[in-house]
Design a protein around this motif. Structure first.
Motif, PDB file in Angstrom:
ATOM      1  N   THR A   1      -1.085  36.203  -1.925  1.00 31.36           N
ATOM      2  CA  THR A   1      -0.753  34.818  -1.670  1.00 31.36           C
ATOM      3  C   THR A   1      -0.959  33.992  -2.810  1.00 31.36           C
ATOM      4  N   ALA A   2      -0.344  32.858  -2.896  1.00 29.36           N
ATOM      5  CA  ALA A   2      -0.965  31.709  -4.007  1.00 29.36           C
ATOM      6  C   ALA A   2      -2.027  31.148  -3.296  1.00 29.36           C
ATOM      7  N   PRO A   3      -3.118  30.783  -4.247  1.00 29.30           N
ATOM      8  CA  PRO A   3      -4.121  29.953  -3.582  1.00 29.30           C
ATOM      9  C   PRO A   3      -3.810  28.808  -2.589  1.00 29.30           C
ATOM     10  N   ILE A   4      -4.430  28.741  -1.470  1.00 29.18           N
ATOM     11  CA  ILE A   4      -4.142  28.005  -0.350  1.00 29.18           C
ATOM     12  C   ILE A   4      -5.033  26.534  -0.635  1.00 29.18           C
ATOM     13  N   PRO A   5      -4.505  25.384  -0.724  1.00 30.97           N
ATOM     14  CA  PRO A   5      -4.812  24.311  -1.096  1.00 30.97           C
ATOM     15  C   PRO A   5      -6.001  23.984   0.166  1.00 30.97           C
ATOM     16  N   ALA A   6      -7.413  23.447  -0.148  1.00 32.47           N
ATOM     17  CA  ALA A   6      -8.004  22.785   0.634  1.00 32.47           C
ATOM     18  C   ALA A   6      -7.276  21.798   1.782  1.00 32.47           C
ATOM     19  N   ALA A   7      -7.811  21.581   2.803  1.00 32.32           N
ATOM     20  CA  ALA A   7      -7.320  20.620   3.658  1.00 32.32           C
ATOM     21  C   ALA A   7      -7.584  19.381   3.016  1.00 32.32           C
ATOM     22  N   ALA A   8      -6.784  18.447   2.886  1.00 34.35           N
ATOM     23  CA  ALA A   8      -7.019  16.965   2.398  1.00 34.35           C
ATOM     24  C   ALA A   8      -7.681  16.121   3.190  1.00 34.35           C
ATOM     25  N   PRO A   9      -8.638  15.251   3.098  1.00 33.31           N
ATOM     26  CA  PRO A   9      -9.416  14.200   3.964  1.00 33.31           C
ATOM     27  C   PRO A   9      -8.462  13.504   4.614  1.00 33.31           C
ATOM     28  N   PRO A  10      -8.469  13.076   5.924  1.00 33.07           N
ATOM     29  CA  PRO A  10      -7.748  12.070   6.552  1.00 33.07           C
ATOM     30  C   PRO A  10      -7.648  10.924   6.082  1.00 33.07           C
ATOM     31  N   LEU A  11      -6.135  10.339   6.162  1.00 27.78           N
ATOM     32  CA  LEU A  11      -5.919   8.931   5.443  1.00 27.78           C
ATOM     33  C   LEU A  11      -6.801   7.924   6.088  1.00 27.78           C
ATOM     34  N   PRO A  12      -7.202   6.843   5.020  1.00 28.81           N
ATOM     35  CA  PRO A  12      -7.378   5.509   5.730  1.00 28.81           C
ATOM     36  C   PRO A  12      -6.875   4.918   6.891  1.00 28.81           C
ATOM     37  N   THR A  13      -7.167   4.555   8.144  1.00 30.77           N
ATOM     38  CA  THR A  13      -6.446   4.151   9.090  1.00 30.77           C
ATOM     39  C   THR A  13      -5.756   2.702   8.743  1.00 30.77           C
ATOM     40  N   ASP A  14      -6.562   2.060   7.739  1.00 28.77           N
ATOM     41  CA  ASP A  14      -5.938   0.813   7.331  1.00 28.77           C
ATOM     42  C   ASP A  14      -5.036   0.737   6.225  1.00 28.77           C
ATOM     43  N   LEU A  15      -4.664   1.919   5.666  1.00 34.42           N
ATOM     44  CA  LEU A  15      -3.802   1.954   4.665  1.00 34.42           C
ATOM     45  C   LEU A  15      -2.409   1.686   4.861  1.00 34.42           C
ATOM     46  N   GLN A  16      -1.565   0.928   4.145  1.00 37.28           N
ATOM     47  CA  GLN A  16      -0.454   0.427   4.422  1.00 37.28           C
ATOM     48  C   GLN A  16       0.671   0.545   3.026  1.00 37.28           C
TER      49      GLN A  16
ATOM     50  N   ARG B   1      16.286  14.313 -19.526  1.00 39.80           N
ATOM     51  CA  ARG B   1      15.760  13.990 -18.161  1.00 39.80           C
ATOM     52  C   ARG B   1      15.751  12.395 -18.001  1.00 39.80           C
ATOM     53  N   ILE B   2      16.318  11.951 -16.614  1.00 43.71           N
ATOM     54  CA  ILE B   2      16.521  10.721 -16.385  1.00 43.71           C
ATOM     55  C   ILE B   2      15.266  10.181 -15.713  1.00 43.71           C
ATOM     56  N   LEU B   3      14.555   9.206 -16.063  1.00 37.97           N
ATOM     57  CA  LEU B   3      13.077   8.913 -15.513  1.00 37.97           C
ATOM     58  C   LEU B   3      13.326   7.413 -14.891  1.00 37.97           C
ATOM     59  N   GLN B   4      12.931   7.404 -13.559  1.00 38.69           N
ATOM     60  CA  GLN B   4      13.005   6.003 -13.002  1.00 38.69           C
ATOM     61  C   GLN B   4      11.290   5.840 -12.978  1.00 38.69           C
ATOM     62  N   ARG B   5      10.890   4.341 -13.496  1.00 38.22           N
ATOM     63  CA  ARG B   5       9.633   3.933 -13.490  1.00 38.22           C
ATOM     64  C   ARG B   5       9.718   2.766 -12.680  1.00 38.22           C
ATOM     65  N   GLY B   6       8.380   2.538 -12.019  1.00 37.96           N
ATOM     66  CA  GLY B   6       8.190   1.458 -11.076  1.00 37.96           C
ATOM     67  C   GLY B   6       6.900   1.519 -10.492  1.00 37.96           C
ATOM     68  N   THR B   7       6.610   0.441  -9.773  1.00 43.36           N
ATOM     69  CA  THR B   7       5.135   0.356  -9.020  1.00 43.36           C
ATOM     70  C   THR B   7       5.345   0.619  -7.416  1.00 43.36           C
ATOM     71  N   VAL B   8       4.333   1.152  -6.799  1.00 43.88           N
ATOM     72  CA  VAL B   8       4.199   1.025  -5.444  1.00 43.88           C
ATOM     73  C   VAL B   8       3.139   0.270  -5.062  1.00 43.88           C
ATOM     74  N   ARG B   9       3.502  -0.753  -3.997  1.00 41.09           N
ATOM     75  CA  ARG B   9       2.290  -1.824  -3.675  1.00 41.09           C
ATOM     76  C   ARG B   9       1.972  -1.213  -2.320  1.00 41.09           C
ATOM     77  N   VAL B  10       0.622  -0.983  -2.475  1.00 45.01           N
ATOM     78  CA  VAL B  10      -0.630  -0.473  -1.486  1.00 45.01           C
ATOM     79  C   VAL B  10      -1.255  -1.549  -1.116  1.00 45.01           C
ATOM     80  N   GLN B  11      -1.480  -1.443   0.499  1.00 42.61           N
ATOM     81  CA  GLN B  11      -2.557  -2.546   0.987  1.00 42.61           C
ATOM     82  C   GLN B  11      -3.356  -1.771   1.710  1.00 42.61           C
ATOM     83  N   ARG B  12      -4.533  -2.240   1.623  1.00 40.76           N
ATOM     84  CA  ARG B  12      -5.815  -1.734   2.540  1.00 40.76           C
ATOM     85  C   ARG B  12      -6.759  -3.238   3.029  1.00 40.76           C
ATOM     86  N   GLY B  13      -6.536  -3.039   4.136  1.00 42.06           N
ATOM     87  CA  GLY B  13      -7.104  -4.633   4.525  1.00 42.06           C
ATOM     88  C   GLY B  13      -6.354  -5.725   3.946  1.00 42.06           C
TER      89      GLY B  13
END
Length: 278
Positions: free
Chosen positions: A116-131, A242-254
């Motif tokens: 088996t390949a290395p099994i990643p560790a479980a990721a911590p839960p997401l913040p509940t106020d992330l959007q 390669r064709i690369l698409q660049r941009g930004t992701v707007r993230v809100q917390r609180g």
């Protein structure tokens, strides 16, 4: 020889890896022993970096917590041993090996295979106020990914020929983030260990936007018609990009909003050049 083997085993037991302390980042190596009829009554040693880390009985599995990093794994039983397998495991990951005693026509030996390949560790839960607010596209750019050359030789021909060349290149969807800006985003929002889950959420939003899959490879194919005059030789050079698409992701917390820069591969293309060789 039995006395020598016993002394060797005792020295290895004294050097055995001890329990990993709580302040050390660890991973887990599982070793599964398969069925054999010759040495089923004997325990085998699992060697980590040249030292015995534990034993595994016939048809059993042993699990060994060890410090994360690069290690050399080997199986030893008396005077027999397997090949040494090098493996790199990150903190929290797990990996499984399979071992068995092989009886071949010209030799007897132990096998050790990574199953088996290395099994990643479980990721911590997401913040509940992330959007994730929106994905903002910027410019598209192209990045070289290698050249491909085809040669069509008609120097001995008395008539013109037409050849159809099929150009094909596999590619995979990848997403990368601006490292410095991502680090600042992590610090500003105070995600800490949750940043890995946040990045995964952002990647999911981007894959939904561009219909990408992290484990899916695509193939770009085109047919090129090349006319080769009698007595000539044409070299076709394809400059893949390669064709690369660049941009930004707007993230809100609180009440705080930041923009995380990204780039993702959305396709491939090529420029072609035809040269007539002497």
């Amino acid at each position: 020889m039995p006395a020598i083997a016993a002394a060797y085993s005792e020295s290895r037991e004294r050097d055995a890896i001890t329990t990993v302390g709580e302040d050390v980042e660890t991973c887990i190596i599982h070793v599964r022993r398969e069925r054999d009829v010759q040495l089923f009554h004997r325990h085998v040693h699992v060697m980590i970096d040249g030292r015995s880390a534990g034993q595994v009985a016939h048809l059993a599995t042993t699990s060994l917590p060890i410090p994360a990093g690069t290690h050399k794994v080997q199986i030893r039983c008396g005077e027999g041993s397997s090949a040494v397998v090098a493996v790199t495991i990150a903190p929290g990951q797990e990996i499984t090996f399979s071992t068995r005693f092989r009886v071949l026509t010209w030799m007897h030996s132990w096998s050790l295979e990574q199953v088996t390949a290395p099994i990643p560790a479980a990721a911590p839960p997401l913040p509940t106020d992330l959007q994730i607010l929106e994905v903002i596209e910027a410019q598209r750019t192209e990045e070289p990914m290698g050249d491909e050359t085809r040669t069509i030789d008609n120097r001995t021909g008395a008539a013109n020929v037409v050849r159809v060349v099929r150009a094909s290149r596999e590619w995979s969807h990848t997403i990368t983030f601006g490292t410095d800006r991502s680090r600042r985003t992590n610090n500003e929002f105070g995600f800490g260990p949750q940043w890995a889950s946040v990045k995964h959420t952002i990647e999911t939003a981007l894959r939904d936007t561009y219909s990408n899959s992290s484990d899916f490879r695509e193939s770009h194919s085109e047919e090129i018609t090349v006319n080769v005059p009698a007595g000539s030789c044409i070299q076709l050079v394809l400059h893949w990009k390669r064709i690369l698409q660049r941009g930004t992701v707007r993230v809100q917390r609180g009440r705080r909003v930041v923009e995380v820069p990204f780039q993702t591969v959305v396709g491939v293309t090529f420029d072609q050049v035809q040269r007539q060789l002497a």
